[in-house]
Design a protein around this motif. Structure first.
Motif, PDB file in Angstrom:
ATOM      1  N   GLN A   1       0.825  -1.204   0.000  1.00 35.16           N
ATOM      2  CA  GLN A   1       0.000   0.000   0.000  1.00 35.16           C
ATOM      3  C   GLN A   1       0.862   1.259   0.000  1.00 35.16           C
ATOM      4  O   GLN A   1       0.526   2.249  -0.665  1.00 35.16           O
ATOM      5  CB  GLN A   1      -0.932  -0.014   1.211  1.00 35.16           C
ATOM      6  CG  GLN A   1      -2.050  -1.039   1.097  1.00 35.16           C
ATOM      7  CD  GLN A   1      -2.801  -1.237   2.397  1.00 35.16           C
ATOM      8  OE1 GLN A   1      -2.246  -1.087   3.489  1.00 35.16           O
ATOM      9  NE2 GLN A   1      -4.077  -1.587   2.304  1.00 35.16           N
ATOM     10  N   LEU A   2       1.986   1.236   0.721  1.00 34.66           N
ATOM     11  CA  LEU A   2       2.876   2.399   0.746  1.00 34.66           C
ATOM     12  C   LEU A   2       3.498   2.641  -0.629  1.00 34.66           C
ATOM     13  O   LEU A   2       3.642   3.788  -1.060  1.00 34.66           O
ATOM     14  CB  LEU A   2       3.968   2.202   1.805  1.00 34.66           C
ATOM     15  CG  LEU A   2       3.493   2.217   3.261  1.00 34.66           C
ATOM     16  CD1 LEU A   2       4.631   1.839   4.188  1.00 34.66           C
ATOM     17  CD2 LEU A   2       2.922   3.583   3.635  1.00 34.66           C
ATOM     18  N   VAL A   3       3.875   1.575  -1.320  1.00 35.29           N
ATOM     19  CA  VAL A   3       4.405   1.725  -2.681  1.00 35.29           C
ATOM     20  C   VAL A   3       3.332   2.296  -3.600  1.00 35.29           C
ATOM     21  O   VAL A   3       3.586   3.217  -4.390  1.00 35.29           O
ATOM     22  CB  VAL A   3       4.922   0.378  -3.213  1.00 35.29           C
ATOM     23  CG1 VAL A   3       5.270   0.485  -4.696  1.00 35.29           C
ATOM     24  CG2 VAL A   3       6.145  -0.074  -2.427  1.00 35.29           C
ATOM     25  N   ALA A   4       2.113   1.771  -3.499  1.00 33.61           N
ATOM     26  CA  ALA A   4       1.015   2.285  -4.318  1.00 33.61           C
ATOM     27  C   ALA A   4       0.780   3.765  -4.042  1.00 33.61           C
ATOM     28  O   ALA A   4       0.555   4.564  -4.972  1.00 33.61           O
ATOM     29  CB  ALA A   4      -0.256   1.477  -4.045  1.00 33.61           C
ATOM     30  N   ASP A   5       0.844   4.168  -2.786  1.00 37.68           N
ATOM     31  CA  ASP A   5       0.652   5.569  -2.429  1.00 37.68           C
ATOM     32  C   ASP A   5       1.769   6.442  -3.004  1.00 37.68           C
ATOM     33  O   ASP A   5       1.515   7.580  -3.446  1.00 37.68           O
ATOM     34  CB  ASP A   5       0.594   5.728  -0.909  1.00 37.68           C
ATOM     35  CG  ASP A   5      -0.699   5.205  -0.311  1.00 37.68           C
ATOM     36  OD1 ASP A   5      -1.628   4.901  -1.090  1.00 37.68           O
ATOM     37  OD2 ASP A   5      -0.773   5.087   0.927  1.00 37.68           O
ATOM     38  N   ALA A   6       2.999   5.938  -2.999  1.00 37.55           N
ATOM     39  CA  ALA A   6       4.113   6.700  -3.568  1.00 37.55           C
ATOM     40  C   ALA A   6       3.891   6.937  -5.058  1.00 37.55           C
ATOM     41  O   ALA A   6       4.160   8.036  -5.578  1.00 37.55           O
ATOM     42  CB  ALA A   6       5.429   5.963  -3.329  1.00 37.55           C
ATOM     43  N   PHE A   7       3.377   5.923  -5.763  1.00 38.27           N
ATOM     44  CA  PHE A   7       3.064   6.103  -7.177  1.00 38.27           C
ATOM     45  C   PHE A   7       1.903   7.093  -7.360  1.00 38.27           C
ATOM     46  O   PHE A   7       1.871   7.865  -8.319  1.00 38.27           O
ATOM     47  CB  PHE A   7       2.717   4.766  -7.824  1.00 38.27           C
ATOM     48  CG  PHE A   7       3.920   3.986  -8.294  1.00 38.27           C
ATOM     49  CD1 PHE A   7       4.546   4.308  -9.490  1.00 38.27           C
ATOM     50  CD2 PHE A   7       4.422   2.932  -7.552  1.00 38.27           C
ATOM     51  CE1 PHE A   7       5.647   3.598  -9.931  1.00 38.27           C
ATOM     52  CE2 PHE A   7       5.517   2.214  -7.983  1.00 38.27           C
ATOM     53  CZ  PHE A   7       6.142   2.543  -9.186  1.00 38.27           C
ATOM     54  N   LEU A   8       0.936   7.076  -6.437  1.00 39.93           N
ATOM     55  CA  LEU A   8      -0.224   7.956  -6.559  1.00 39.93           C
ATOM     56  C   LEU A   8       0.144   9.425  -6.407  1.00 39.93           C
ATOM     57  O   LEU A   8      -0.342  10.280  -7.158  1.00 39.93           O
ATOM     58  CB  LEU A   8      -1.274   7.576  -5.511  1.00 39.93           C
ATOM     59  CG  LEU A   8      -2.179   6.382  -5.821  1.00 39.93           C
ATOM     60  CD1 LEU A   8      -3.000   6.014  -4.595  1.00 39.93           C
ATOM     61  CD2 LEU A   8      -3.093   6.690  -7.004  1.00 39.93           C
ATOM     62  N   VAL A   9       0.996   9.735  -5.424  1.00 37.50           N
ATOM     63  CA  VAL A   9       1.291  11.143  -5.124  1.00 37.50           C
ATOM     64  C   VAL A   9       2.629  11.584  -5.683  1.00 37.50           C
ATOM     65  O   VAL A   9       2.970  12.768  -5.619  1.00 37.50           O
ATOM     66  CB  VAL A   9       1.260  11.403  -3.598  1.00 37.50           C
ATOM     67  CG1 VAL A   9      -0.068  10.975  -3.006  1.00 37.50           C
ATOM     68  CG2 VAL A   9       2.424  10.696  -2.880  1.00 37.50           C
ATOM     69  N   GLY A  10       3.406  10.647  -6.245  1.00 38.59           N
ATOM     70  CA  GLY A  10       4.765  10.956  -6.651  1.00 38.59           C
ATOM     71  C   GLY A  10       4.866  11.862  -7.873  1.00 38.59           C
ATOM     72  O   GLY A  10       4.075  11.763  -8.810  1.00 38.59           O
ATOM     73  N   GLU A  11       5.862  12.729  -7.839  1.00 34.92           N
ATOM     74  CA  GLU A  11       6.222  13.541  -9.002  1.00 34.92           C
ATOM     75  C   GLU A  11       7.173  12.716  -9.878  1.00 34.92           C
ATOM     76  O   GLU A  11       8.201  12.225  -9.404  1.00 34.92           O
ATOM     77  CB  GLU A  11       6.908  14.825  -8.554  1.00 34.92           C
ATOM     78  CG  GLU A  11       7.465  15.650  -9.701  1.00 34.92           C
ATOM     79  CD  GLU A  11       8.365  16.783  -9.226  1.00 34.92           C
ATOM     80  OE1 GLU A  11       9.074  17.354 -10.066  1.00 34.92           O
ATOM     81  OE2 GLU A  11       8.376  17.062  -8.004  1.00 34.92           O
ATOM     82  N   ARG A  12       6.817  12.537 -11.132  1.00 31.62           N
ATOM     83  CA  ARG A  12       7.623  11.731 -12.051  1.00 31.62           C
ATOM     84  C   ARG A  12       8.643  12.616 -12.753  1.00 31.62           C
ATOM     85  O   ARG A  12       8.271  13.585 -13.419  1.00 31.62           O
ATOM     86  CB  ARG A  12       6.713  11.048 -13.078  1.00 31.62           C
ATOM     87  CG  ARG A  12       7.409  10.049 -13.980  1.00 31.62           C
ATOM     88  CD  ARG A  12       6.380   9.411 -14.898  1.00 31.62           C
ATOM     89  NE  ARG A  12       6.945   8.349 -15.714  1.00 31.62           N
ATOM     90  CZ  ARG A  12       7.547   8.530 -16.886  1.00 31.62           C
ATOM     91  NH1 ARG A  12       7.672   9.768 -17.361  1.00 31.62           N
ATOM     92  NH2 ARG A  12       8.019   7.513 -17.571  1.00 31.62           N
ATOM     93  N   ARG A  13       9.920  12.273 -12.595  1.00 30.56           N
ATOM     94  CA  ARG A  13      10.993  13.007 -13.263  1.00 30.56           C
ATOM     95  C   ARG A  13      11.707  12.085 -14.242  1.00 30.56           C
ATOM     96  O   ARG A  13      12.105  10.978 -13.883  1.00 30.56           O
ATOM     97  CB  ARG A  13      11.983  13.556 -12.248  1.00 30.56           C
ATOM     98  CG  ARG A  13      11.389  14.624 -11.339  1.00 30.56           C
ATOM     99  CD  ARG A  13      12.421  15.210 -10.402  1.00 30.56           C
ATOM    100  NE  ARG A  13      11.845  16.233  -9.535  1.00 30.56           N
ATOM    101  CZ  ARG A  13      12.503  16.834  -8.556  1.00 30.56           C
ATOM    102  NH1 ARG A  13      13.783  16.540  -8.329  1.00 30.56           N
ATOM    103  NH2 ARG A  13      11.902  17.763  -7.824  1.00 30.56           N
ATOM    104  N   VAL A  14      11.871  12.563 -15.463  1.00 34.09           N
ATOM    105  CA  VAL A  14      12.536  11.769 -16.496  1.00 34.09           C
ATOM    106  C   VAL A  14      14.045  11.978 -16.383  1.00 34.09           C
ATOM    107  O   VAL A  14      14.531  13.104 -16.284  1.00 34.09           O
ATOM    108  CB  VAL A  14      12.037  12.176 -17.895  1.00 34.09           C
ATOM    109  CG1 VAL A  14      12.798  11.411 -18.973  1.00 34.09           C
ATOM    110  CG2 VAL A  14      10.541  11.936 -18.017  1.00 34.09           C
TER     111      VAL A  14
END
Length: 307
Positions: free
Chosen positions: A288-301
């Motif tokens: 669940q913590l990993v899923a939350d990180a993907f949900l709120v995370g800023e994606r940097r290329v």
């Protein structure tokens, strides 16, 4: 009590390095069948997939799945529909909804489902949990940095969709943190670094909280030289340092504690205990913590990555 007949599915690096040696020493399980599209185990009956293994070996009591998380749901469902007890290598599934559905399926079938977190079985994790009980946590720092080329050579799936990227090892840190910290962890932000030619992150910074204490987690798949699998916890009684993936514990005013690596032997003992007790163990908190990180995370290329 007689040992249980077990089939192993997915004969990759983790199976060969950890599962097979642990099963060779187990008094609870007899490894008598294996399924893999590409690899074989000498002296063990081989099948190309889990469905054919189940059809040919109805006497199996249990199955251990060591395949990548993406696509594992169908394999796990086949095992549960066949009425076999099931142990899942971490992460237990590609999504939270998949493992929740499998838990319901196991309960309906009356079989054991064991979603494993092998790092929780590291030698000093229990001692760290016990020492932290009742203490006030001021801050937590997690540094999980390793070389993808050393630990996952040529495994392109890990940076593909559903492969988790750097969260494949990072979830080990989260599994320990959720085990040892007295209060729940909550994700408040994240930065995910994704190579231009990949889908999953190769590095990540996650901000969390536990109680009123800040938690900073740094995950990196490009660490060369010395690898880092460390958790530090500032408390009102001093700093706890859990190093080397949970196998070494440093406490204030005490000699360091270090135990042997018996993670997978402990996992299989735990699986056997659950089967004999008619129980399941499906702790979703790390996933669940990993899923939350993907949900709120800023994606940097970031720059492309190739093995």
């Amino acid at each position: 009590m007689n040992s249980m007949k077990l089939g192993l599915v997915g004969i990759g690096k983790i199976a060969r390095d950890q599962h097979v040696p642990a099963l060779a020493r187990s008094i609870d399980f007899d490894l008598c069948a294996a399924a893999s599209r590409h690899n074989r185990l000498e002296g063990v009956d081989h099948y190309p997939n889990v469905e054919e293994m189940l059809a040919a070996r109805p006497e199996l009591d249990a199955v251990s799945l060591c395949t990548p998380p993406d696509g594992r749901y169908e394999q796990a469902a086949a095992v549960l529909r066949a009425g076999k007890h099931l142990m899942l290598e971490k992460p237990p599934a590609a999504t939270v909804s998949e493992i929740e559905a499998l838990a319901l399926m196991a309960a309906a079938s009356g079989v054991t489902l064991c979603a494993t977190w092998h790092s929780r079985e590291a030698a000093e994790v229990d001692a760290a949990r016990d020492w932290l009980a009742g203490k006030r946590i001021a801050a937590v720092r997690i540094r999980w940095k390793e070389d993808i080329r050393q630990w996952h050579p040529g495994q392109d799936w890990i940076l593909a969709a559903g492969g988790f990227g750097v969260f494949d090892p990072g979830i080990n840190a989260l599994s320990i943190a959720t085990q040892i910290l007295p209060d729940p962890l909550v994700v408040t932000g994240a930065v995910l670094s994704v190579p231009t030619n990949r889908v999953s992150p190769i590095a990540a910074s996650i901000a969390l909280r536990t109680g009123d204490a800040p938690v900073a987690a740094e995950f990196d798949f490009l660490q060369t030289g010395q690898q880092s699998w460390d958790i530090e916890v500032d408390t009102d009684a001093g700093v706890l340092r859990l190093r080397d993936g949970g196998s070494r514990l440093e406490l204030p005013d005490a000699a360091p504690l270090a135990g042997p690596n018996e993670e997978y032997a402990r996992l299989y003992r735990r699986f056997a205990e659950l089967v004999r007790a008619g129980e399941s163990d499906v702790d979703l908190r790390p996933l669940q913590l990993v899923a939350d990180a993907f949900l709120v995370g800023e994606r940097r290329v970031v720059e492309p990555f190739d093995f």
